[in-house]
Design a protein around this motif. Sequence first.
Motif, short mmCIF file in Angstrom:
data_model
loop_
_atom_site.label_atom_id
_atom_site.label_comp_id
_atom_site.label_asym_id
_atom_site.label_seq_id
_atom_site.Cartn_x
_atom_site.Cartn_y
_atom_site.Cartn_z
N ALA A 20 -3.67 -41.58 -63.26
CA ALA A 20 -2.34 -41.65 -63.87
C ALA A 20 -1.95 -40.33 -64.51
N THR A 21 -2.91 -39.63 -65.07
CA THR A 21 -2.65 -38.35 -65.73
C THR A 21 -2.41 -37.23 -64.74
N ILE A 22 -3.14 -37.22 -63.65
CA ILE A 22 -3.10 -36.11 -62.70
C ILE A 22 -1.99 -36.24 -61.66
N SER A 23 -1.81 -37.42 -61.10
CA SER A 23 -0.90 -37.48 -59.95
C SER A 23 -0.09 -38.76 -59.78
N ARG A 24 -0.22 -39.73 -60.66
CA ARG A 24 0.49 -40.99 -60.45
C ARG A 24 1.25 -41.43 -61.70
N PRO A 25 2.43 -40.82 -61.96
CA PRO A 25 3.20 -41.25 -63.13
C PRO A 25 3.65 -42.70 -63.03
N ASP A 26 3.73 -43.25 -61.82
CA ASP A 26 4.20 -44.61 -61.64
C ASP A 26 3.24 -45.67 -62.18
N ILE A 27 1.97 -45.32 -62.38
CA ILE A 27 1.02 -46.30 -62.91
C ILE A 27 0.68 -46.06 -64.38
N SER A 28 1.29 -45.05 -64.98
CA SER A 28 0.94 -44.67 -66.36
C SER A 28 1.06 -45.82 -67.34
N PHE A 29 2.18 -46.53 -67.32
CA PHE A 29 2.39 -47.60 -68.29
C PHE A 29 1.36 -48.71 -68.10
N ALA A 30 1.15 -49.14 -66.87
CA ALA A 30 0.21 -50.24 -66.60
C ALA A 30 -1.22 -49.86 -66.98
N VAL A 31 -1.62 -48.64 -66.67
CA VAL A 31 -2.97 -48.19 -66.99
C VAL A 31 -3.13 -48.04 -68.50
N ASN A 32 -2.10 -47.52 -69.16
CA ASN A 32 -2.13 -47.42 -70.62
C ASN A 32 -2.34 -48.81 -71.23
N TYR A 33 -1.67 -49.80 -70.68
CA TYR A 33 -1.78 -51.16 -71.20
C TYR A 33 -3.19 -51.72 -71.03
N VAL A 34 -3.75 -51.63 -69.82
CA VAL A 34 -5.08 -52.22 -69.62
C VAL A 34 -6.17 -51.44 -70.34
N SER A 35 -5.91 -50.16 -70.62
CA SER A 35 -6.94 -49.37 -71.32
C SER A 35 -7.12 -49.85 -72.76
N ARG A 36 -6.18 -50.59 -73.29
CA ARG A 36 -6.30 -51.12 -74.65
C ARG A 36 -7.37 -52.19 -74.77
N PHE A 37 -7.79 -52.74 -73.64
CA PHE A 37 -8.70 -53.88 -73.66
C PHE A 37 -10.08 -53.54 -73.10
N THR A 38 -10.45 -52.26 -73.09
CA THR A 38 -11.74 -51.88 -72.52
C THR A 38 -12.91 -52.28 -73.42
N GLU A 58 -1.02 -50.05 -51.65
CA GLU A 58 0.25 -50.30 -50.96
C GLU A 58 1.20 -49.11 -51.00
N THR A 59 0.98 -48.18 -51.90
CA THR A 59 1.91 -47.06 -52.06
C THR A 59 1.28 -45.71 -51.71
N THR A 60 0.22 -45.71 -50.92
CA THR A 60 -0.45 -44.44 -50.59
C THR A 60 0.44 -43.51 -49.76
N LYS A 61 1.42 -44.06 -49.06
CA LYS A 61 2.28 -43.22 -48.23
C LYS A 61 3.38 -42.52 -49.04
N PHE A 62 3.54 -42.95 -50.29
CA PHE A 62 4.52 -42.31 -51.17
C PHE A 62 3.85 -41.15 -51.89
N GLY A 63 4.65 -40.22 -52.34
CA GLY A 63 4.10 -39.09 -53.07
C GLY A 63 5.15 -38.45 -53.96
N ILE A 64 4.71 -37.49 -54.72
CA ILE A 64 5.62 -36.74 -55.57
C ILE A 64 6.23 -35.65 -54.71
N SER A 65 7.54 -35.55 -54.74
CA SER A 65 8.20 -34.48 -54.00
C SER A 65 9.04 -33.65 -54.96
N PHE A 66 9.16 -32.39 -54.63
CA PHE A 66 9.93 -31.46 -55.43
C PHE A 66 11.07 -30.94 -54.58
N ASN A 67 12.29 -31.01 -55.12
CA ASN A 67 13.47 -30.65 -54.33
C ASN A 67 13.95 -29.22 -54.58
#
Length: 162
Positions: A20-38, A58-67
């Motif tokens: 989530a920190t390096i390359s997946r901003p789309d999972i940041s919120f969900a990962v932040n949430y589950v990390s509270r319960f480790t 399911e989203t491996t074909k998506f990526g970060i693009s810069f315009n």
Amino acid sequence: MVTDPSNSKREVVGSLLYLATISRPDISFAVNYVSRFTKKPMRSHWAMVKRIFQYIKETTKFGISFNGDKNLSVYSDCDYGGDTETGQSTSGVILLRGGPIVWLTQKPNTVSNSTAKAEYRAAVLAIDEVCWIRRLAQELKQLYTSKPTPHYIDNHSLLFTY
């Protein structure tokens, strides 16, 4: 040697935090949430971790693009009192320059007593990131404008005070 199953679950969540920190901003919120319960994960938390992995698969074909857009812009938002146990909010910030260059989610140490205050704290977090990235970009001679950075906020009470 017996291994603690919660250690392996912590390692999995740690791997998701890294992703989530390096390359997946789309999972940041969900990962932040589950990390509270480790510390004391329940089956429902492990189900959430599995769902995050399913989403990633399911989203491996998506990526970060810069315009190529060289203008900075920032978005901030907050879920007022999203943690039902503590009443704390979670703030989210994303800074764009043709694509996402900084993103973060953060749970502040204090409890806000209004949605405007929670959104204000998220806005301040965003402003801190903008100031830091603008100074860095100017030092690296990558920022060629003195115009202010647009800050997009979806809270009406905050828009009138900001």
